[in-house]
Write a protein that holds these residues in place. Structure first.
Motif, PDB file in Angstrom:
ATOM      1  N   ALA A  88       9.885  -4.284  -7.990  1.00  0.00           N
ATOM      2  CA  ALA A  88       9.234  -2.999  -7.749  1.00  0.00           C
ATOM      3  C   ALA A  88       7.865  -3.236  -7.137  1.00  0.00           C
ATOM      4  CB  ALA A  88       9.099  -2.229  -9.063  1.00  0.00           C
ATOM      5  N   THR A  89       7.328  -2.189  -6.545  1.00  0.00           N
ATOM      6  CA  THR A  89       5.992  -2.283  -5.982  1.00  0.00           C
ATOM      7  C   THR A  89       5.059  -1.332  -6.719  1.00  0.00           C
ATOM      8  OG1 THR A  89       4.782  -2.457  -3.888  1.00  0.00           O
ATOM      9  CG2 THR A  89       6.276  -0.580  -4.128  1.00  0.00           C
ATOM     10  N   ASP A  90       3.848  -1.797  -6.956  1.00  0.00           N
ATOM     11  CA  ASP A  90       2.845  -1.040  -7.693  1.00  0.00           C
ATOM     12  C   ASP A  90       1.977  -0.268  -6.703  1.00  0.00           C
ATOM     13  OD1 ASP A  90       0.845  -0.067  -9.308  1.00  0.00           O
ATOM     14  OD2 ASP A  90       0.187  -2.028 -10.049  1.00  0.00           O
ATOM     15  N   CYS A  91       2.108   1.042  -6.692  1.00  0.00           N
ATOM     16  CA  CYS A  91       1.349   1.879  -5.757  1.00  0.00           C
ATOM     17  C   CYS A  91      -0.115   2.017  -6.150  1.00  0.00           C
ATOM     18  CB  CYS A  91       1.997   3.255  -5.641  1.00  0.00           C
ATOM     19  SG  CYS A  91       3.634   3.189  -4.906  1.00  0.00           S
ATOM     20  N   ALA A 110     -12.403   2.054   0.796  1.00  0.00           N
ATOM     21  CA  ALA A 110     -12.218   3.169   1.729  1.00  0.00           C
ATOM     22  C   ALA A 110     -10.782   3.201   2.254  1.00  0.00           C
ATOM     23  CB  ALA A 110     -13.207   3.048   2.890  1.00  0.00           C
ATOM     24  N   TYR A 111     -10.249   2.023   2.586  1.00  0.00           N
ATOM     25  CA  TYR A 111      -8.903   1.954   3.170  1.00  0.00           C
ATOM     26  C   TYR A 111      -7.847   2.455   2.194  1.00  0.00           C
ATOM     27  CZ  TYR A 111      -4.856   0.105   5.624  1.00  0.00           C
ATOM     28  OH  TYR A 111      -3.654  -0.021   6.267  1.00  0.00           O
ATOM     29  N   PHE A 112      -7.957   2.099   0.929  1.00  0.00           N
ATOM     30  CA  PHE A 112      -6.926   2.423  -0.046  1.00  0.00           C
ATOM     31  C   PHE A 112      -7.251   3.654  -0.889  1.00  0.00           C
ATOM     32  CE2 PHE A 112      -6.224  -2.250   0.475  1.00  0.00           C
ATOM     33  CZ  PHE A 112      -5.051  -2.112   1.175  1.00  0.00           C
ATOM     34  N   VAL A 117      -1.551   6.137   1.803  1.00  0.00           N
ATOM     35  CA  VAL A 117      -1.876   4.848   2.427  1.00  0.00           C
ATOM     36  C   VAL A 117      -1.507   3.708   1.483  1.00  0.00           C
ATOM     37  CG1 VAL A 117      -3.761   3.391   3.290  1.00  0.00           C
ATOM     38  CG2 VAL A 117      -3.694   5.826   3.857  1.00  0.00           C
ATOM     39  N   ARG A 118      -1.825   3.879   0.211  1.00  0.00           N
ATOM     40  CA  ARG A 118      -1.487   2.839  -0.773  1.00  0.00           C
ATOM     41  C   ARG A 118       0.024   2.674  -0.886  1.00  0.00           C
ATOM     42  NH1 ARG A 118      -5.344   5.508  -3.857  1.00  0.00           N
ATOM     43  NH2 ARG A 118      -3.801   6.220  -5.377  1.00  0.00           N
ATOM     44  N   GLU A 119       0.774   3.783  -0.904  1.00  0.00           N
ATOM     45  CA  GLU A 119       2.233   3.683  -1.029  1.00  0.00           C
ATOM     46  C   GLU A 119       2.832   2.948   0.165  1.00  0.00           C
ATOM     47  OE1 GLU A 119       4.492   7.122  -2.030  1.00  0.00           O
ATOM     48  OE2 GLU A 119       3.239   7.586  -3.778  1.00  0.00           O
ATOM     49  N   ASP A 120       2.390   3.297   1.368  1.00  0.00           N
ATOM     50  CA  ASP A 120       2.899   2.598   2.560  1.00  0.00           C
ATOM     51  C   ASP A 120       2.597   1.109   2.483  1.00  0.00           C
ATOM     52  OD1 ASP A 120       3.902   4.924   3.625  1.00  0.00           O
ATOM     53  OD2 ASP A 120       2.272   5.203   5.071  1.00  0.00           O
ATOM     54  N   SER A 121       1.376   0.787   2.124  1.00  0.00           N
ATOM     55  CA  SER A 121       0.981  -0.612   2.034  1.00  0.00           C
ATOM     56  C   SER A 121       1.735  -1.326   0.917  1.00  0.00           C
ATOM     57  CB  SER A 121      -0.530  -0.710   1.806  1.00  0.00           C
ATOM     58  OG  SER A 121      -0.951  -2.044   1.876  1.00  0.00           O
TER      59      SER A 121
END
Length: 196
Positions: A88-91, A110-112, A117-121
């Motif tokens: 799994a991935t941790d959003c 700022a980016y996250f 944006v966090r979910e995509d990354s």
């Protein structure tokens, strides 16, 4: 050839490695999984992110909760594998990321800042880490049976929380009898590489 990795290692990791569909009953130890993690944690990701989270399904009770969420065909393989991992991935990975790249906190924060944006990354970098995990299992002499054919929301509700998204379920062990389907073809270099 141009590869530094010895041919037998190339075969172990890629040429002879296959997705296993059956396994022996030989157990997979925590020490083996720790060794895999300690190797593949160095695989490159964007921003050095490490959003992958692994749930090892060992107990009979946990297996009984997972199998009904698997697609037909994947359910029987999952029921019989010596070990199953939910990858799994941790959003909300950004909460731990400051330890991983403290050199640019302002840019990072700022980016996250936004959840999409966090979910995509998290999905992208988690998928990279899934691939490293599979190669790491092969390096440990284990076979992997990665699957995306399952009820993702059902698995999330049963084993994870709203901040974690399941990416794949991987059956792990030593290959059993008739473990392999025939090798499917791969596209040649000239069909996938363009030079500009």
């Amino acid at each position: 050839m141009s590869l530094l990795l010895p041919p037998d290692a190339q075969d172990l990791l890629f040429r002879e490695a296959r997705t296993a569909n059956t396994f022996t009953d030989e157990p997979v130890s925590d020490a083996q999984l720790r060794a895999v993690h300690d190797l593949v944690k160095y695989g490159p990701t964007a921003f050095n992110l490490a959003p992958l989270r692994t749930v090892l399904v060992r107990s009979t009770e946990a297996r009984a909760r997972l199998v009904p969420h698997m697609d037909p065909g994947n359910d029987t393989k999952t029921a019989a594998a010596p070990l199953v991992a939910i990858l799994a991935t941790d959003c909300e990975f950004h909460e731990e990321t400051s330890r991983l790249f403290p050199h640019a906190p302002g840019v990072r924060d700022a980016y996250f800042a936004e959840r999409p944006v966090r979910e995509d990354s998290a999905r992208f970098n988690g998928a990279l880490q899934c691939a490293y995990f599979i190669v790491g299992l092969r390096a440990a002499g284990l076979a992997a049976g990665p699957m995306t054919g399952f009820d993702h929301e059902g698995v999330r509700k049963e084993f994870l929380d709203g901040d974690h998204l399941p990416l794949m379920v991987v059956n792990i062990g030593r290959p059993g009898p008739e473990a392999w389907h025939p090798r499917l073809p791969r596209l040649p270099y000239d069909e996938v590489v363009t030079t500009v």
